[in-house]
Design an enzyme around this catalytic site. Sequence first.
Site, PDB file in Angstrom:
ATOM      1  N   TYR A 103       7.524  -0.441  -6.428  1.00 37.24           N
ATOM      2  CA  TYR A 103       6.607  -1.319  -7.169  1.00 37.24           C
ATOM      3  C   TYR A 103       7.227  -2.701  -7.286  1.00 37.24           C
ATOM      4  O   TYR A 103       8.424  -2.822  -7.576  1.00 37.24           O
ATOM      5  CB  TYR A 103       6.354  -0.761  -8.582  1.00 37.24           C
ATOM      6  CG  TYR A 103       4.921  -0.326  -8.763  1.00 37.24           C
ATOM      7  CD1 TYR A 103       3.883  -1.231  -8.593  1.00 37.24           C
ATOM      8  CD2 TYR A 103       4.600   0.997  -9.092  1.00 37.24           C
ATOM      9  CE1 TYR A 103       2.559  -0.833  -8.737  1.00 37.24           C
ATOM     10  CE2 TYR A 103       3.283   1.401  -9.235  1.00 37.24           C
ATOM     11  CZ  TYR A 103       2.265   0.471  -9.052  1.00 37.24           C
ATOM     12  OH  TYR A 103       0.972   0.863  -9.189  1.00 37.24           O
TER      13      TYR A 103
ATOM     14  N   GLU B 164       5.290  -5.822  -8.738  1.00 38.53           N
ATOM     15  CA  GLU B 164       4.344  -6.820  -9.249  1.00 38.53           C
ATOM     16  C   GLU B 164       5.063  -8.132  -9.504  1.00 38.53           C
ATOM     17  O   GLU B 164       6.175  -8.157 -10.047  1.00 38.53           O
ATOM     18  CB  GLU B 164       3.691  -6.305 -10.535  1.00 38.53           C
ATOM     19  CG  GLU B 164       2.635  -5.258 -10.239  1.00 38.53           C
ATOM     20  CD  GLU B 164       2.037  -4.625 -11.473  1.00 38.53           C
ATOM     21  OE1 GLU B 164       2.274  -5.124 -12.593  1.00 38.53           O
ATOM     22  OE2 GLU B 164       1.319  -3.623 -11.309  1.00 38.53           O
TER      23      GLU B 164
ATOM     24  N   ASP C 238     -12.337 -18.990   6.655  1.00 34.96           N
ATOM     25  CA  ASP C 238     -12.040 -17.562   6.797  1.00 34.96           C
ATOM     26  C   ASP C 238     -11.845 -17.302   8.294  1.00 34.96           C
ATOM     27  O   ASP C 238     -12.817 -17.180   9.050  1.00 34.96           O
ATOM     28  CB  ASP C 238     -13.196 -16.728   6.239  1.00 34.96           C
ATOM     29  CG  ASP C 238     -12.910 -15.232   6.298  1.00 34.96           C
ATOM     30  OD1 ASP C 238     -12.028 -14.828   7.081  1.00 34.96           O
ATOM     31  OD2 ASP C 238     -13.570 -14.469   5.566  1.00 34.96           O
TER      32      ASP C 238
ATOM     33  N   THR D  98      -7.470 -11.913   7.480  1.00 35.24           N
ATOM     34  CA  THR D  98      -6.875 -10.588   7.556  1.00 35.24           C
ATOM     35  C   THR D  98      -5.742 -10.671   8.579  1.00 35.24           C
ATOM     36  O   THR D  98      -5.621 -11.652   9.309  1.00 35.24           O
ATOM     37  CB  THR D  98      -7.904  -9.519   7.996  1.00 35.24           C
ATOM     38  OG1 THR D  98      -8.543  -9.975   9.185  1.00 35.24           O
ATOM     39  CG2 THR D  98      -8.929  -9.272   6.918  1.00 35.24           C
TER      40      THR D  98
ATOM     41  N   LYS E 200      -6.620  -8.189  12.976  1.00 34.57           N
ATOM     42  CA  LYS E 200      -7.600  -8.359  14.055  1.00 34.57           C
ATOM     43  C   LYS E 200      -6.867  -8.980  15.260  1.00 34.57           C
ATOM     44  O   LYS E 200      -5.978  -8.345  15.807  1.00 34.57           O
ATOM     45  CB  LYS E 200      -8.781  -9.189  13.544  1.00 34.57           C
ATOM     46  CG  LYS E 200      -9.527  -8.485  12.383  1.00 34.57           C
ATOM     47  CD  LYS E 200     -10.771  -9.221  11.977  1.00 34.57           C
ATOM     48  CE  LYS E 200     -11.575  -8.471  10.936  1.00 34.57           C
ATOM     49  NZ  LYS E 200     -11.173  -8.755   9.557  1.00 34.57           N
TER      50      LYS E 200
ATOM     51  N   ARG F 127      -3.183  -3.538   8.563  1.00 30.89           N
ATOM     52  CA  ARG F 127      -4.361  -3.867   7.760  1.00 30.89           C
ATOM     53  C   ARG F 127      -3.898  -4.538   6.468  1.00 30.89           C
ATOM     54  O   ARG F 127      -3.301  -3.901   5.602  1.00 30.89           O
ATOM     55  CB  ARG F 127      -5.169  -2.614   7.433  1.00 30.89           C
ATOM     56  CG  ARG F 127      -5.577  -1.823   8.648  1.00 30.89           C
ATOM     57  CD  ARG F 127      -6.653  -0.835   8.321  1.00 30.89           C
ATOM     58  NE  ARG F 127      -7.913  -1.539   8.230  1.00 30.89           N
ATOM     59  CZ  ARG F 127      -8.683  -1.823   9.289  1.00 30.89           C
ATOM     60  NH1 ARG F 127      -8.327  -1.443  10.487  1.00 30.89           N
ATOM     61  NH2 ARG F 127      -9.815  -2.465   9.130  1.00 30.89           N
TER      62      ARG F 127
HETATM   63  N1  DSN Z   1     -15.374  -5.621   8.972  1.00 32.44           N
HETATM   64  C1  DSN Z   1     -14.881  -6.795   9.646  1.00 32.44           C
HETATM   65  C2  DSN Z   1     -15.439  -6.925  11.024  1.00 32.44           C
HETATM   66  O1  DSN Z   1     -15.616  -5.917  11.675  1.00 32.44           O
HETATM   67  O2  DSN Z   1     -15.693  -8.029  11.479  1.00 32.44           O
HETATM   68  C3  DSN Z   1     -15.076  -8.010   8.846  1.00 32.44           C
HETATM   69  O3  DSN Z   1     -14.588  -7.803   7.596  1.00 32.44           O
END
Ligand code: DSN
Length: 429
Positions: free
Chosen positions: A64, A66, A210, A236, A239, A245
């Site tokens: 932990y 925080e 974003d 994120t 990707k 993730r």
């Molecule tokens: N779920 C994602 C996507 O597939 O583009 C976006 O958050």
Amino acid sequence: MTPTASTQPAAGRHPALTAADPDLAALVDAEERLQAETLRLIPSENYVSAAVLEASGTVLQNKYSEGYPGRRYYEGQQNIDRVETLAVDRAKALFGVEHANVQPYSGSPANLAVYLAFARPGDTVMGMALPMGGHLTHGWGVSATGTWFRGVQYGVRHEDGLIDFDQVRDLALKERPKVIFCGGTALPRTIDFAAFGEIAREAGAVLVADVAHIAGLIAGGAHPSPVPYADVISTTTHKTLRGPRGAMLMSREEHAKALDKAVFPGLQGGPHNQTTAAIAVALKEAAQPSFRTYAHAVVANAKALAEALLARGFDLVSGGTDNHLILMDLTPKEVPGKIAAKALDRAGIVVNHNTVPYDTRKPFDPSGIRIGTPSLTSRGLDVTHMPQLADWIARAVTAADKADEPALKTIRAEVADLMSAYPAPGLPL
Ligand code: DSN
């Protein structure tokens, strides 16, 4: 039940898991096999490296922590502080930003933290409408961000599928949103961050880029960076960036305190340290020259695939792609997106059904499918393979229309045959 060849747990790969929970081990093994044998075209997915996979499965998850490095609410942070500092420093260096927060659990919490930092419930916020290619968290009605805030939404032009910046500017000046989001989940074209920056400045709004889908392309120099124009960059990490993730928020120093406070204690508790470690590894990988090659290859593959699909009579939103993503409108083929996506899945080609701008069908049964090249590029496929992929897609869509299961089975075998020659990173099968 006797496990079949495809459900037999690979004891050598996961010995402790197989001993403790063979049912679960069999599922992991089956998923490994599925990811190895299929052509994964979902543009938001990828294959992480073995190093990223290892980092995300470490004892760091037992801790932990925080707070932030040097300012924690728990003791025993000697190593954790260094892990998080490494990740932060690498994010700052890779993207050329003054501040980075690597604690958001994923993209939606990261975006919620931005609202918490810069808006109050009931304030007007602006983003691209979800059916036009935006994201739920950009103020869309069914999301908390469209319920707790007053979301106003822009779209793309009917005739060419591109953003109409005059319309965005008019809307921003009329509605005076506190926050404007640019970026999305089904945008095949380059995002003009400079144009958004100018509009946000004129409207007195905080501009949030974003870049979840294109973070790896930006890091690899295959898409322009929002850094000079955006107040906040949200992404994120799993990707095109090819990490675990998770998510990050980046900004100039002036917004650092507000963002950090919004992530913790505003929205989240303890950070997931095993994920932070894996983010650090992915950021190191993304700083290598080979990652630049990867990012450019993702785009080259997408362009080649788009050309090959156009040549086979498919209708692509905006007429093609500048990035990793292709949005196919199957209306002229008279095959609903979901029927096509499910047929492609049976053919070993994994995509998702997707709305297209001005879709006349419902979101859960829309007119399009969304495909992308990050995963197949990670496996080493190149532009010479794209005509073959387009052929398979065309044959599978035709087979979907005729419910021709033998044709889908044949494609599945051909796909598996090709993929067996291109091992997936992190999957030593
Ligand atoms: N779920 C994602 C996507 O597939 O583009 C976006 O958050």
